[in-house]
Design a protein around this motif. Structure first.
Motif, PDB file in Angstrom:
ATOM      1  N   ALA A 377      25.862   4.908  70.802  1.00  0.00           N
ATOM      2  CA  ALA A 377      27.046   5.665  71.211  1.00  0.00           C
ATOM      3  C   ALA A 377      27.830   4.898  72.276  1.00  0.00           C
ATOM      4  CB  ALA A 377      26.637   7.038  71.733  1.00  0.00           C
ATOM      5  N   ASP A 378      27.117   4.309  73.230  1.00  0.00           N
ATOM      6  CA  ASP A 378      27.786   3.529  74.266  1.00  0.00           C
ATOM      7  C   ASP A 378      28.541   2.348  73.659  1.00  0.00           C
ATOM      8  OD1 ASP A 378      26.873   5.201  76.252  1.00  0.00           O
ATOM      9  OD2 ASP A 378      25.181   3.903  76.829  1.00  0.00           O
ATOM     10  N   LYS A 379      27.927   1.709  72.654  1.00  0.00           N
ATOM     11  CA  LYS A 379      28.580   0.560  72.015  1.00  0.00           C
ATOM     12  C   LYS A 379      29.867   0.995  71.328  1.00  0.00           C
ATOM     13  CE  LYS A 379      27.382  -3.097  71.763  1.00  0.00           C
ATOM     14  NZ  LYS A 379      27.761  -4.302  72.557  1.00  0.00           N
ATOM     15  N   LEU A 380      29.814   2.091  70.586  1.00  0.00           N
ATOM     16  CA  LEU A 380      31.017   2.580  69.912  1.00  0.00           C
ATOM     17  C   LEU A 380      32.103   2.914  70.927  1.00  0.00           C
ATOM     18  CD1 LEU A 380      29.139   2.734  67.373  1.00  0.00           C
ATOM     19  CD2 LEU A 380      30.385   4.823  66.764  1.00  0.00           C
ATOM     20  N   ARG A 381      31.714   3.571  71.995  1.00  0.00           N
ATOM     21  CA  ARG A 381      32.713   3.940  73.004  1.00  0.00           C
ATOM     22  C   ARG A 381      33.325   2.693  73.652  1.00  0.00           C
ATOM     23  NH1 ARG A 381      28.302   7.724  74.991  1.00  0.00           N
ATOM     24  NH2 ARG A 381      28.533   9.580  73.656  1.00  0.00           N
ATOM     25  N   SER A 382      32.492   1.668  73.880  1.00  0.00           N
ATOM     26  CA  SER A 382      33.001   0.442  74.496  1.00  0.00           C
ATOM     27  C   SER A 382      33.990  -0.279  73.593  1.00  0.00           C
ATOM     28  CB  SER A 382      31.840  -0.499  74.844  1.00  0.00           C
ATOM     29  OG  SER A 382      31.289  -1.099  73.675  1.00  0.00           O
ATOM     30  N   LYS A 383      33.919   0.013  72.292  1.00  0.00           N
ATOM     31  CA  LYS A 383      34.845  -0.581  71.333  1.00  0.00           C
ATOM     32  C   LYS A 383      36.033   0.327  71.038  1.00  0.00           C
ATOM     33  CE  LYS A 383      32.242  -4.203  70.893  1.00  0.00           C
ATOM     34  NZ  LYS A 383      32.673  -5.519  71.417  1.00  0.00           N
ATOM     35  N   GLY A 384      36.141   1.407  71.762  1.00  0.00           N
ATOM     36  CA  GLY A 384      37.301   2.265  71.635  1.00  0.00           C
ATOM     37  C   GLY A 384      37.142   3.463  70.722  1.00  0.00           C
ATOM     38  N   TYR A 385      35.915   3.762  70.277  1.00  0.00           N
ATOM     39  CA  TYR A 385      35.693   4.911  69.400  1.00  0.00           C
ATOM     40  C   TYR A 385      35.244   6.110  70.241  1.00  0.00           C
ATOM     41  CZ  TYR A 385      35.814   1.261  65.880  1.00  0.00           C
ATOM     42  OH  TYR A 385      36.201   0.199  65.100  1.00  0.00           O
ATOM     43  N   ASN A 386      35.955   7.209  70.102  1.00  0.00           N
ATOM     44  CA  ASN A 386      35.689   8.405  70.900  1.00  0.00           C
ATOM     45  C   ASN A 386      34.627   9.255  70.198  1.00  0.00           C
ATOM     46  OD1 ASN A 386      35.845  10.439  72.802  1.00  0.00           O
ATOM     47  ND2 ASN A 386      37.652  11.390  71.871  1.00  0.00           N
ATOM     48  N   CYS A 387      33.386   8.861  70.371  1.00  0.00           N
ATOM     49  CA  CYS A 387      32.303   9.555  69.672  1.00  0.00           C
ATOM     50  C   CYS A 387      31.479  10.395  70.641  1.00  0.00           C
ATOM     51  CB  CYS A 387      31.398   8.563  68.957  1.00  0.00           C
ATOM     52  SG  CYS A 387      30.399   7.530  70.040  1.00  0.00           S
ATOM     53  N   GLY A 388      30.841  11.413  70.070  1.00  0.00           N
ATOM     54  CA  GLY A 388      29.864  12.174  70.826  1.00  0.00           C
ATOM     55  C   GLY A 388      28.498  11.525  70.704  1.00  0.00           C
ATOM     56  N   ALA A 389      27.452  12.281  70.948  1.00  0.00           N
ATOM     57  CA  ALA A 389      26.099  11.754  70.804  1.00  0.00           C
ATOM     58  C   ALA A 389      25.850  11.393  69.350  1.00  0.00           C
ATOM     59  CB  ALA A 389      25.083  12.778  71.275  1.00  0.00           C
ATOM     60  N   ILE A 390      25.333  10.198  69.119  1.00  0.00           N
ATOM     61  CA  ILE A 390      25.026   9.767  67.748  1.00  0.00           C
ATOM     62  C   ILE A 390      23.765  10.481  67.280  1.00  0.00           C
ATOM     63  CG2 ILE A 390      24.314   7.812  66.326  1.00  0.00           C
ATOM     64  CD1 ILE A 390      27.273   7.818  66.989  1.00  0.00           C
ATOM     65  N   THR A 391      23.858  11.071  66.098  1.00  0.00           N
ATOM     66  CA  THR A 391      22.697  11.775  65.535  1.00  0.00           C
ATOM     67  C   THR A 391      22.103  11.043  64.345  1.00  0.00           C
ATOM     68  OG1 THR A 391      24.167  13.117  64.156  1.00  0.00           O
ATOM     69  CG2 THR A 391      23.523  14.024  66.304  1.00  0.00           C
ATOM     70  N   ASP A 392      22.925  10.384  63.549  1.00  0.00           N
ATOM     71  CA  ASP A 392      22.442   9.677  62.358  1.00  0.00           C
ATOM     72  C   ASP A 392      23.097   8.309  62.246  1.00  0.00           C
ATOM     73  OD1 ASP A 392      20.861  11.782  61.545  1.00  0.00           O
ATOM     74  OD2 ASP A 392      22.356  12.598  60.163  1.00  0.00           O
ATOM     75  N   ALA A 393      22.396   7.394  61.582  1.00  0.00           N
ATOM     76  CA  ALA A 393      22.948   6.102  61.185  1.00  0.00           C
ATOM     77  C   ALA A 393      22.285   5.708  59.886  1.00  0.00           C
ATOM     78  CB  ALA A 393      22.700   5.051  62.260  1.00  0.00           C
ATOM     79  N   TYR A 394      23.074   5.210  58.932  1.00  0.00           N
ATOM     80  CA  TYR A 394      22.483   4.868  57.640  1.00  0.00           C
ATOM     81  C   TYR A 394      23.338   3.834  56.926  1.00  0.00           C
ATOM     82  CZ  TYR A 394      25.898   8.406  56.093  1.00  0.00           C
ATOM     83  OH  TYR A 394      27.036   9.132  55.871  1.00  0.00           O
ATOM     84  N   VAL A 395      22.700   3.159  55.972  1.00  0.00           N
ATOM     85  CA  VAL A 395      23.414   2.256  55.079  1.00  0.00           C
ATOM     86  C   VAL A 395      24.078   3.109  54.009  1.00  0.00           C
ATOM     87  CG1 VAL A 395      23.234   0.358  53.424  1.00  0.00           C
ATOM     88  CG2 VAL A 395      21.845   0.333  55.513  1.00  0.00           C
ATOM     89  N   ALA A 396      25.399   3.186  54.050  1.00  0.00           N
ATOM     90  CA  ALA A 396      26.130   4.057  53.136  1.00  0.00           C
ATOM     91  C   ALA A 396      26.433   3.384  51.810  1.00  0.00           C
ATOM     92  CB  ALA A 396      27.437   4.507  53.790  1.00  0.00           C
TER      93      ALA A 396
END
Length: 541
Positions: A377-396
């Motif tokens: 989540a911190d990485k996404l925010r540092s790149k400019g993405y306004n995200c909340g707490a990350i709950t899932d990650a997957y190969v889509a």
């Protein structure tokens, strides 16, 4: 070994010189940046390894050398015309026991030749010839201040001399350990000092610089500050200085030959990478590793010589020949890695059955990287993405070779963000672009629950007519309600506080696998077999 590069288009540099392009547009001589930008040097030492002495001059737009002087000294240093001192074996800013200052005494006469200026200088204490905008002068001393120069003028009785400085383009050549000036060059913004090792062309010179041995000559560019140091080297000699740093010099000859052709072709397609800095390619992984001849041996030299002048070509033109250390079982289409819009159909992904021969002996061939969801989540925010707490990650989405093509993050609000595999590799320090996410990595079960595949690589399907074909792309399965896509659902990280990447190989996965080339060579295949396997629809000529 080179792991990541950027595809850059050709450009022309119109400064001190530009490299010669052969009939096919391939530069036969390259300017290789050794020290530049933040690494530019106050002074740069040279020492003869093969051949004696040096010629002074400048390189024209075709990189032909024009001599304006010479020395029989075997250890010389080129220093900027600001106050520098010899310390720890190198010239650095400041004053010390051996200081080369930026003020000189200049005699009023000019001279038609270097020899006449040198003869006149030899009768003076600390006299030396200087080539200033095409004219020869005699100068005396290298003083740190104007006052010191005036004091020396009085002491030496040179009443007709004038205190002289130089422009921000000037370079002084000194005897390395003593700091005694032996030549000065100031060609303004048009001509940069060139050094050609050896007093003639009777031998192929080799020169020590910063602990490495190099073929070719050297160019020193200045614009008011430190020296940009450039190696002027024949293309084939350049490849001899690349090959042993991009591939182990003890590997099979055919693998080395494949690497030599790859490196030569890659150099041809990136030879304007640094045009704005006055050279063609750099000496590090941004272009290709190039550190001269220290690790070259008979094997690497043979590989270069037996493939001399050969390039990987697509539709007759040199192809972009990316390579990386190991592909982990499959390379990848360049468009899935760098979102390239260029027409590079020769850079298609291929399933690699050869690299597995060596996998057990390759350090960290199989790897795992775990990051917390909070870190993600911190990485996404540092790149400019306004995200909340990350709950899932997957190969889509998977590519045709079973590599991840799209990776999706989901936050607590149900919002999703998707990225390519190269972004993941850079953000989270992954070793390659061949990976899965989650415990077990998303297996496919076939022929019963006991048989599992971690990817579709090597999997086949039988159609209604009995024909057998390899499975590619994202596979689908027949269900009671129709069809459903396999892969994404099995890789969701829906529990716990971490995200686990499990992968194989090392590098960006585009183009030739160096370990795969080694494995193919050990199976008895030649360099043409290797190159035509990893690059699609190409020729080697």
């Amino acid at each position: 070994m080179r792991l990541i590069t950027a595809l850059l288009t050709a450009a022309l540099f119109l400064g001190c010189s530009a490299a010669f392009a052969g009939a096919a547009g391939i530069k036969e001589t390259l300017r290789v940046g050794l020290f530049y930008g933040s690494t530019a040097l106050p002074g740069a030492n040279l020492e003869n390894s093969v051949g004696n002495g040096y010629r002074f001059g400048w390189y024209d737009d075709g990189l032909a050398f024009h001599q304006v002087g010479s020395t029989t000294e075997t250890q010389i240093s080129m220093v900027k015309t600001q106050n520098v001192t010899f310390s720890g074996g190198n010239y650095v800013d400041g004053a010390g026991a051996v200081t080369v200052g930026c003020y000189h005494l200049q005699l009023p006469m000019t001279y038609p030749t270097f020899e006449e200026a040198q003869s006149a200088a030899s009768g003076l204490t600390n006299g030396f010839p200087a080539w200033i905008d095409g004219t020869y002068y005699v100068r005396v001393g290298a003083y740190p201040t104007k006052e010191a120069a005036l004091a020396a003028q009085a002491a030496l009785g040179l009443t007709d001399a004038a205190v002289a400085g130089t422009s921000g383009y000037a370079v002084t050549v000194v005897v390395t350990k003593t700091g005694r000036p032996i030549f000065q060059f100031d060609g303004g913004q048009n001509d940069c000092l060139g050094i050609q090792p050896g007093l003639d062309d009777s031998v192929t010179p080799v020169t020590w610089f910063k602990g490495y041995r190099y073929y070719g000559g050297f160019q020193y560019r200045r614009n008011g500050g430190n020296l940009t140091v450039i190696n002027i080297v024949d293309l084939e000699d350049y490849i001899k200085g690349v090959l042993p740093y991009e591939m182990n010099n003890a590997w099979p000859l055919e693998a080395l030959k494949a690497q030599a052709v790859c490196a030569r072709t890659y150099a041809a397609t990136i030879s304007s990478n640094h045009a704005g800095s006055g050279f063609d390619v750099c000496n590090n992984t941004h272009c290709q590793m190039y550190q001269g001849l220290n690790q070259a041996n008979s094997n690497t030299d043979q590989a270069v010589e037996e493939t001399a002048g050969e390039f990987v070509r697509y539709r007759g033109q040199p192809a972009v020949t990316y390579y990386s250390a190991s592909d982990g079982g499959a390379t990848e289409d360049v468009r899935n890695i760098w979102n390239s819009t260029a027409d590079l159909p020769h850079l298609k992904g291929v399933v690699d059955p050869y690299e597995a021969d060596l996998a057990d002996g390759i350090s960290q061939y199989n790897w795992t990287v775990t990051v917390s969801k909070a870190q993600a989540a911190d990485k996404l925010r540092s790149k400019g993405y306004n995200c909340g707490a990350i709950t899932d990650a997957y190969v889509a989405e998977l590519s045709e070779t079973g590599n991840p093509k799209t990776i999706t993050f989901v936050d607590a609000n149900g919002k999703k963000w998707s990225f390519g595999p190269e972004t993941m590799r850079i953000w989270f320090g992954l070793r390659s672009n061949r990976f899965t996410i989650g415990e077990g990595g998303g297996s496919y079960y076939v022929n019963g629950a006991s048989d599992a595949l971690t990817s579709i690589s090597g999997a086949y399907a039988v159609n209604g007519d009995g024909a057998v074909s390899a499975i590619t792309g994202t596979p689908y399965v027949a269900t009671a309600s129709g069809t459903d896509r396999l892969g994404a659902a099995t890789t969701v990280t829906s529990t716990g506080s971490t995200i686990t990447f499990t992968g194989s190989g090392y590098g960006h996965n585009v183009g030739m696998s160096q370990q795969g080339a080694r494995a193919m060579a050990l199976r008895g295949m030649d360099y043409i077999d290797i190159l035509t396997f990893y690059f699609t629809d190409i020729t080697v000529e």
